[in-house]
Design an enzyme around this catalytic site. Structure first.
Site, PDB file in Angstrom:
ATOM      1  N   THR A   1       0.935  -1.106  -0.052  1.00  0.00           N
ATOM      2  CA  THR A   1      -0.250  -0.098  -0.124  1.00  0.00           C
ATOM      3  C   THR A   1       0.761   1.401  -0.120  1.00  0.00           C
ATOM      4  OG1 THR A   1      -1.834  -1.353   1.245  1.00  0.00           O
ATOM      5  CG2 THR A   1      -2.029   1.297   0.984  1.00  0.00           C
TER       6      THR A   1
ATOM      7  N   HIS B   1      -5.791   0.830  -7.455  1.00  0.00           N
ATOM      8  CA  HIS B   1      -6.528  -0.314  -6.662  1.00  0.00           C
ATOM      9  C   HIS B   1      -6.559  -1.501  -7.195  1.00  0.00           C
ATOM     10  CE1 HIS B   1      -9.450  -2.011  -4.127  1.00  0.00           C
ATOM     11  NE2 HIS B   1     -10.122  -2.778  -5.149  1.00  0.00           N
TER      12      HIS B   1
HETATM   13  P1  ADP Z   1      -4.647  -1.304  -0.936  1.00  0.00           P
HETATM   14  O1  ADP Z   1      -5.116  -0.545  -1.854  1.00  0.00           O
HETATM   15  O2  ADP Z   1      -3.096  -1.699  -0.849  1.00  0.00           O
HETATM   16  O3  ADP Z   1      -5.522  -2.562  -0.696  1.00  0.00           O
HETATM   17  P2  ADP Z   1      -6.024  -0.522   1.669  1.00  0.00           P
HETATM   18  O4  ADP Z   1      -7.192  -1.417   0.969  1.00  0.00           O
HETATM   19  O5  ADP Z   1      -5.654  -0.776   3.021  1.00  0.00           O
HETATM   20  O6  ADP Z   1      -4.752  -0.666   0.719  1.00  0.00           O
HETATM   21  O7  ADP Z   1      -6.298   0.962   1.436  1.00  0.00           O
HETATM   22  C1  ADP Z   1      -6.988   1.531   0.413  1.00  0.00           C
HETATM   23  C2  ADP Z   1      -6.261   2.797  -0.042  1.00  0.00           C
HETATM   24  O8  ADP Z   1      -6.581   3.815   1.037  1.00  0.00           O
HETATM   25  C3  ADP Z   1      -4.787   2.783  -0.275  1.00  0.00           C
HETATM   26  O9  ADP Z   1      -4.566   2.141  -1.487  1.00  0.00           O
HETATM   27  C4  ADP Z   1      -4.585   4.020  -0.073  1.00  0.00           C
HETATM   28  O10 ADP Z   1      -4.624   4.649  -1.290  1.00  0.00           O
HETATM   29  C5  ADP Z   1      -5.308   4.782   0.897  1.00  0.00           C
HETATM   30  N1  ADP Z   1      -5.084   4.494   2.443  1.00  0.00           N
HETATM   31  C6  ADP Z   1      -4.560   3.340   3.122  1.00  0.00           C
HETATM   32  N2  ADP Z   1      -4.376   3.449   4.375  1.00  0.00           N
HETATM   33  C7  ADP Z   1      -4.006   4.976   4.330  1.00  0.00           C
HETATM   34  C8  ADP Z   1      -3.650   5.883   5.284  1.00  0.00           C
HETATM   35  N3  ADP Z   1      -3.437   5.369   6.913  1.00  0.00           N
HETATM   36  N4  ADP Z   1      -3.504   7.262   5.193  1.00  0.00           N
HETATM   37  C9  ADP Z   1      -4.037   7.679   4.013  1.00  0.00           C
HETATM   38  N5  ADP Z   1      -4.467   7.019   3.110  1.00  0.00           N
HETATM   39  C10 ADP Z   1      -4.522   5.581   3.165  1.00  0.00           C
HETATM   40 MG    MG Z   2      -7.419  -2.909  -0.161  1.00  0.00          MG
END
Ligand code: ADP
Ligand code: MG
Length: 201
Positions: free
Chosen positions: A125, A159
């Site tokens: 992420t 995403h």
């Molecule tokens: P991923 O996209 O890797 O599956 P998550 O589902 O945990 O990650 O989070 C969705 C999206 O939210 C991330 O891709 C990122 O753009 C954003 N994000 C996640 N955690 C944070 C955070 N702590 N602060 C700001 N943005 C975040």
């Molecule tokens: Mg995710």
């Protein structure tokens, strides 16, 4: 039983990916591993759709908060809050702004282990710590620390569904049945045919 080659996953090239002119590069990474594009749309996502997307799994907010806290703790830094749900709530608000800031490319990709393979190619992420060679690791530089201090979502280009179950729900949210195309790619013979008896004349 459904054959492994039928597994599908949802991928969104986020507005920063489009602005960075990385659409071709990103699509190429999925194509060259052998995955098949079965659905695509281009447009500015609505905030309500983004909220729905990130609340499909009621546990997601807590997990996203816990991961942020763990990332700070690992670096010996203090997280912005010790309440994972509070972090999750603010991430959803920030994602609504980020994801609706411009056009995005919403895609469905199909192939064996597509969910896992796409996540591997996309990388972790936080671009600051995602592996070299992954899309996020190679093409962008954002961090929890910088996005928190600027009060915005992490900009990480893409995403990708996190599990087969998540993929099923997300595909149903973004595509109708008839927008996903069942077809055969010529190269699927060499990827999946059991006997490879269609090559020699
Ligand atoms: P991923 O996209 O890797 O599956 P998550 O589902 O945990 O990650 O989070 C969705 C999206 O939210 C991330 O891709 C990122 O753009 C954003 N994000 C996640 N955690 C944070 C955070 N702590 N602060 C700001 N943005 C975040
Ligand atoms: Mg995710």
């Amino acid at each position: 039983m459904v054959h492994a080659s039928k597994e599908r996953t949802l991928v969104i090239i986020k507005p920063d990916g489009v602005q960075r002119s990385l659409v071709g590069e990103i699509i190429q990474r999925f194509e060259r591993v052998g995955l098949k594009l079965v659905g695509v749309k281009f447009g500015v996502p609505e905030e309500s759709r983004i909220e729905e997307h990130y609340t499909l799994d009621p546990e997601w907010k807590r997990r996203v908060g816990e991961r942020a806290i763990a990332s700070y703790t690992k670096k010996g830094e203090k997280p912005p809050s010790n309440d994972p749900i509070a972090i999750g709530d603010s991430v959803v608000e920030r994602l609504k702004k980020y994801m609706s800031s411009g056009p995005a490319v919403v895609m469905a990709w199909q192939g064996a282990h597509s969910v896992e393979l796409v996540r591997k190619l996309v990388g972790g992420t936080e671009p600051r710590s995602s592996d070299v060679g992954t899309i996020r690791g190679d093409f962008v530089l954002d961090s929890y620390a910088m996005s928190d201090s600027d009060g915005r979502a992490i900009r990480n280009l893409i995403h990708a569904s996190g599990s087969v179950e998540e993929a099923t729900q997300e595909l149903a949210l973004w595509f109708s049945e008839k927008e996903l195309v069942d077809y055969r790619l010529l190269q699927e013979g060499i990827l999946y045919d059991v006997n490879l008896d269609g090559i020699l004349e």
